[in-house]
Design a protein around this motif. Structure first.
Motif, short mmCIF file in Angstrom:
data_model
loop_
_atom_site.label_atom_id
_atom_site.label_comp_id
_atom_site.label_asym_id
_atom_site.label_seq_id
_atom_site.Cartn_x
_atom_site.Cartn_y
_atom_site.Cartn_z
N GLY A 222 0.81 -1.21 0.00
CA GLY A 222 0.00 0.00 0.00
C GLY A 222 0.84 1.25 0.00
O GLY A 222 0.53 2.24 -0.68
N GLY A 223 1.96 1.22 0.74
CA GLY A 223 2.86 2.37 0.78
C GLY A 223 3.48 2.65 -0.57
O GLY A 223 3.55 3.81 -1.00
N GLY A 224 3.90 1.58 -1.28
CA GLY A 224 4.48 1.78 -2.60
C GLY A 224 3.51 2.43 -3.57
O GLY A 224 3.86 3.35 -4.32
N MET A 225 2.26 1.96 -3.55
CA MET A 225 1.24 2.54 -4.42
C MET A 225 0.94 3.99 -4.04
O MET A 225 0.76 4.85 -4.90
N LEU A 226 0.90 4.24 -2.72
CA LEU A 226 0.64 5.59 -2.22
C LEU A 226 1.73 6.56 -2.66
O LEU A 226 1.46 7.67 -3.13
N PHE A 227 2.98 6.12 -2.55
CA PHE A 227 4.10 7.00 -2.90
C PHE A 227 4.15 7.27 -4.40
O PHE A 227 4.47 8.38 -4.82
N ASP A 228 3.87 6.25 -5.22
CA ASP A 228 3.82 6.47 -6.66
C ASP A 228 2.74 7.49 -7.02
O ASP A 228 2.93 8.35 -7.88
N HIS A 229 1.59 7.38 -6.36
CA HIS A 229 0.48 8.29 -6.62
C HIS A 229 0.86 9.74 -6.32
O HIS A 229 0.65 10.64 -7.14
N TYR A 230 1.43 9.95 -5.13
CA TYR A 230 1.77 11.32 -4.73
C TYR A 230 3.03 11.83 -5.42
O TYR A 230 3.19 13.04 -5.60
N LYS A 231 3.93 10.93 -5.81
CA LYS A 231 5.11 11.36 -6.56
C LYS A 231 4.70 11.89 -7.92
O LYS A 231 5.26 12.89 -8.41
N ALA A 232 3.70 11.26 -8.54
CA ALA A 232 3.22 11.70 -9.85
C ALA A 232 2.63 13.11 -9.80
O ALA A 232 2.70 13.86 -10.78
N SER A 233 2.07 13.47 -8.64
CA SER A 233 1.48 14.81 -8.50
C SER A 233 2.45 15.79 -7.83
O SER A 233 2.08 16.91 -7.49
N GLY A 234 3.70 15.34 -7.62
CA GLY A 234 4.71 16.21 -7.03
C GLY A 234 4.53 16.45 -5.54
O GLY A 234 5.04 17.43 -5.01
N LYS A 235 3.83 15.55 -4.85
CA LYS A 235 3.56 15.72 -3.42
C LYS A 235 3.94 14.46 -2.65
O LYS A 235 3.17 13.96 -1.83
N ILE A 236 5.14 13.96 -2.89
CA ILE A 236 5.58 12.73 -2.24
C ILE A 236 5.56 12.85 -0.72
O ILE A 236 5.30 11.87 0.00
N SER A 237 5.79 14.05 -0.19
CA SER A 237 5.80 14.24 1.26
C SER A 237 4.44 13.94 1.88
O SER A 237 4.35 13.48 3.03
N THR A 238 3.36 14.18 1.12
CA THR A 238 2.01 13.87 1.62
C THR A 238 1.84 12.37 1.82
O THR A 238 1.23 11.92 2.80
N GLY A 239 2.39 11.58 0.91
CA GLY A 239 2.32 10.13 1.04
C GLY A 239 3.00 9.65 2.31
O GLY A 239 2.46 8.82 3.05
N TYR A 240 4.19 10.19 2.58
CA TYR A 240 4.91 9.79 3.79
C TYR A 240 4.18 10.30 5.04
O TYR A 240 4.18 9.62 6.09
N SER A 241 3.53 11.46 4.96
CA SER A 241 2.77 11.98 6.11
C SER A 241 1.65 11.02 6.49
O SER A 241 1.40 10.76 7.68
N ILE A 242 0.96 10.47 5.49
CA ILE A 242 -0.11 9.51 5.75
C ILE A 242 0.44 8.26 6.43
O ILE A 242 -0.15 7.74 7.40
N MET A 243 1.58 7.78 5.96
CA MET A 243 2.17 6.58 6.55
C MET A 243 2.62 6.83 7.99
O MET A 243 2.49 5.94 8.84
N PHE A 244 3.12 8.02 8.27
CA PHE A 244 3.54 8.32 9.64
C PHE A 244 2.35 8.36 10.61
O PHE A 244 2.49 8.01 11.78
N VAL A 245 1.19 8.76 10.12
CA VAL A 245 -0.02 8.74 10.96
C VAL A 245 -0.35 7.29 11.35
O VAL A 245 -0.65 6.98 12.52
N ILE A 246 -0.30 6.39 10.36
CA ILE A 246 -0.57 4.98 10.62
C ILE A 246 0.42 4.42 11.64
O ILE A 246 0.04 3.71 12.59
N CYS A 247 1.70 4.76 11.45
CA CYS A 247 2.74 4.28 12.37
C CYS A 247 2.55 4.80 13.78
O CYS A 247 2.94 4.14 14.76
N ALA A 248 1.98 5.96 13.93
CA ALA A 248 1.84 6.59 15.24
C ALA A 248 0.71 5.99 16.07
O ALA A 248 0.85 5.80 17.28
N VAL A 249 -0.43 5.67 15.42
CA VAL A 249 -1.63 5.27 16.17
C VAL A 249 -1.80 3.75 16.28
O VAL A 249 -2.67 3.28 17.03
N ALA A 250 -0.99 2.99 15.58
CA ALA A 250 -1.19 1.53 15.51
C ALA A 250 -1.13 0.86 16.88
O ALA A 250 -1.89 -0.08 17.16
N TYR A 251 -0.26 1.33 17.75
CA TYR A 251 -0.03 0.65 19.03
C TYR A 251 -1.19 0.84 20.01
O TYR A 251 -1.55 -0.10 20.73
#
Length: 441
Positions: free
Chosen positions: A393-422
């Motif tokens: 899912g992360g790979g697909m997310l990063f490709d999507h946001y990289k295509a629109s020039g907003k790769i940082s948004t993709g990583y921001s979404i992943m960091f939210v998941i990493c933060a609340v999982a526990y």
């Protein structure tokens, strides 16, 4: 009070587990560190890389379902030996993956063999810890050997790029993969179950079984064939199995995301590749050693206050689950310096290792020794499935946001998941098993 004449051979065994886990994570991380180089050489997109990493996660997940059962069936010594033989071969196979017509297929095959072998590491290590340590010490012992994951993650960014630049990327896979065969020699000569190990004196043997002595129960002498005495499907009858599996499903992928995607993150955000990324990642994983060992010792504070091992562990895990929330700040502070990202992610990764040391030990709190590797494998399967979903899912997310020039948004979404999982994992685990109920199978 411990006998001053007591042998301490259990810590020699723990050292073997530490080095095996170090090798395990060295082998696992080579690909992520060579990702920028291999992507350019073979024309991979982030989605392609996500597929290769996802194949590892999926193969690891389904292998874990059987690896623990195999370890329980064969016994710890033989089960661990076959595991490291297989994963070392898998690591070396990456060096010839490019000979397959499709590089994605070639590396996926190498990752599959690596995953099948590595799936035996934690079931065997957790079973060994239960054999050699009383319940009150198991989280600390697990934290110590699990810190090998951090040491492997520290050494890999230092050693792998250097080998690749010096002799080529193929030798990075071959050199790191061959280390497992050296460990195998020590394991075969030094390990025996406590009842057969002449290095364990009577005082240490009694200490290892102090749980049974304190409860006025006869000491249960472990046997190499003890895992043959229960059926596999029995394990799924218990809420305790599902609690452990859900906790692993929610949180394992976070660690694997850090392990497989941080080099790509620093490359995308700061243009850091090769040896330039070695120091930040090495420092990040050095900090996580504190979480692994400190987290393993933390429940002892509550146990000393009168909590039973499971309740003390769960109380510690609730506090640990709060720390990853700092990762939410990464997208905002990392724009000022990559060192903010290093520090915040280090706290999150540290908390994961503290969590990991304890969630593994809950298996020994609740299940008999003969079933520990099997239950650990079931949880590992769940963790592998969660990791696959996060990696792909992360790979697909990063490709999507990289295509629109907003790769940082993709990583921001992943960091939210990493933060609340526990927090989510802890709530569900506590709901399923509100009180410790030891199981007799």
């Amino acid at each position: 009070m411990k006998d001053v004449n007591m042998s301490n051979y259990r810590w020699t065994i723990c050292a073997l587990l530490f080095f095996a886990t170090t090798i395990n994570y060295l082998d696992r991380q080579v690909l992520s560190l060579l990702k920028p180089l291999l992507s350019k050489e073979f024309g991979w997109t982030d989605s392609d890389y996500g597929t290769i990493v996802g194949v590892f996660s999926l193969a690891y997940a389904f292998s874990m379902l059987f690896a623990g059962r195999v370890v329980d069936y064969l016994g710890t010594k033989a089960g661990y030996a076959w595991s490291i033989i297989l994963w070392s071969i898998g690591a070396i196979l990456h060096a010839i993956a490019h000979l397959v017509p499709s590089s994605i297929l070639g590396f996926s095959l190498g990752r599959t063999v690596l995953a099948v072998g590595e799936s035996g590491n934690f079931p065997a290590a957790i079973k060994t810890t239960a054999e050699y340590f009383p319940k009150k010490d198991r989280a600390l012992a697990t934290g110590v050997f699990n810190s090998g994951a951090n040491v492997g993650a520290i050494l890999a960014p230092i050693v792998v790029p250097w080998i690749a630049e010096k002799w080529g990327w193929q030798w990075a896979f071959i050199g790191i993969g061959a280390i497992g065969f050296i460990w195998l020699i020590f394991w075969l000569f030094l390990y025996e179950i406590p009842s057969k190990n002449k290095k364990v004196n009577p005082s240490e043997y009694e200490y290892i079984h102090s749980d049974e002595i304190q409860q006025h129960e006869p000491i249960k002498v472990e046997r190499e064939d003890e895992g043959k005495k229960f059926t596999y499907l029995q394990c799924f009858q218990y809420k305790q199995t599902w609690a452990f599996a859900f906790g692993k499903f929610m949180t394992d992928g976070v660690w694997w995301f850090y392990l497989f995607w941080l080099p790509a993150y620093f490359d995308a955000q700061y243009g850091m590749t090769g040896t330039s990324i070695s120091m930040p990642i090495a420092i990040l994983y050095t900090i996580t050693v504190i979480g692994s060992i400190g987290g393993g010792a933390f429940p002892q504070y509550f146990i000393n206050k009168g909590y039973n091992p499971y309740d003390g562990r769960m109380k510690a895990m609730l506090i640990i689950a709060i720390f990853p929330l700092v990762v939410l700040l990464t997208p905002y502070l990392s724009q000022y310096s990559y060192w903010y990202a290093v520090g915040l992610i280090a706290i999150g990764a540290s908390a994961h290792q503290a969590w990991s040391a304890n969630i593994f030990t809950t298996v020994g709190d609740m299940f008999p020794k003969k079933a520990i590797a099997t239950i650990t494998g079931i949880g590992g399967m769940a963790g592998g499935i969660g990791s696959f979903l996060l990696s792909k899912g992360g790979g697909m997310l990063f490709d999507h946001y990289k295509a629109s020039g907003k790769i940082s948004t993709g990583y921001s979404i992943m960091f939210v998941i990493c933060a609340v999982a526990y927090i989510i994992a802890w709530v569900v685990m506590k709901t399923l098993v509100p009180k410790m109920k030891p199981i007799e199978m």
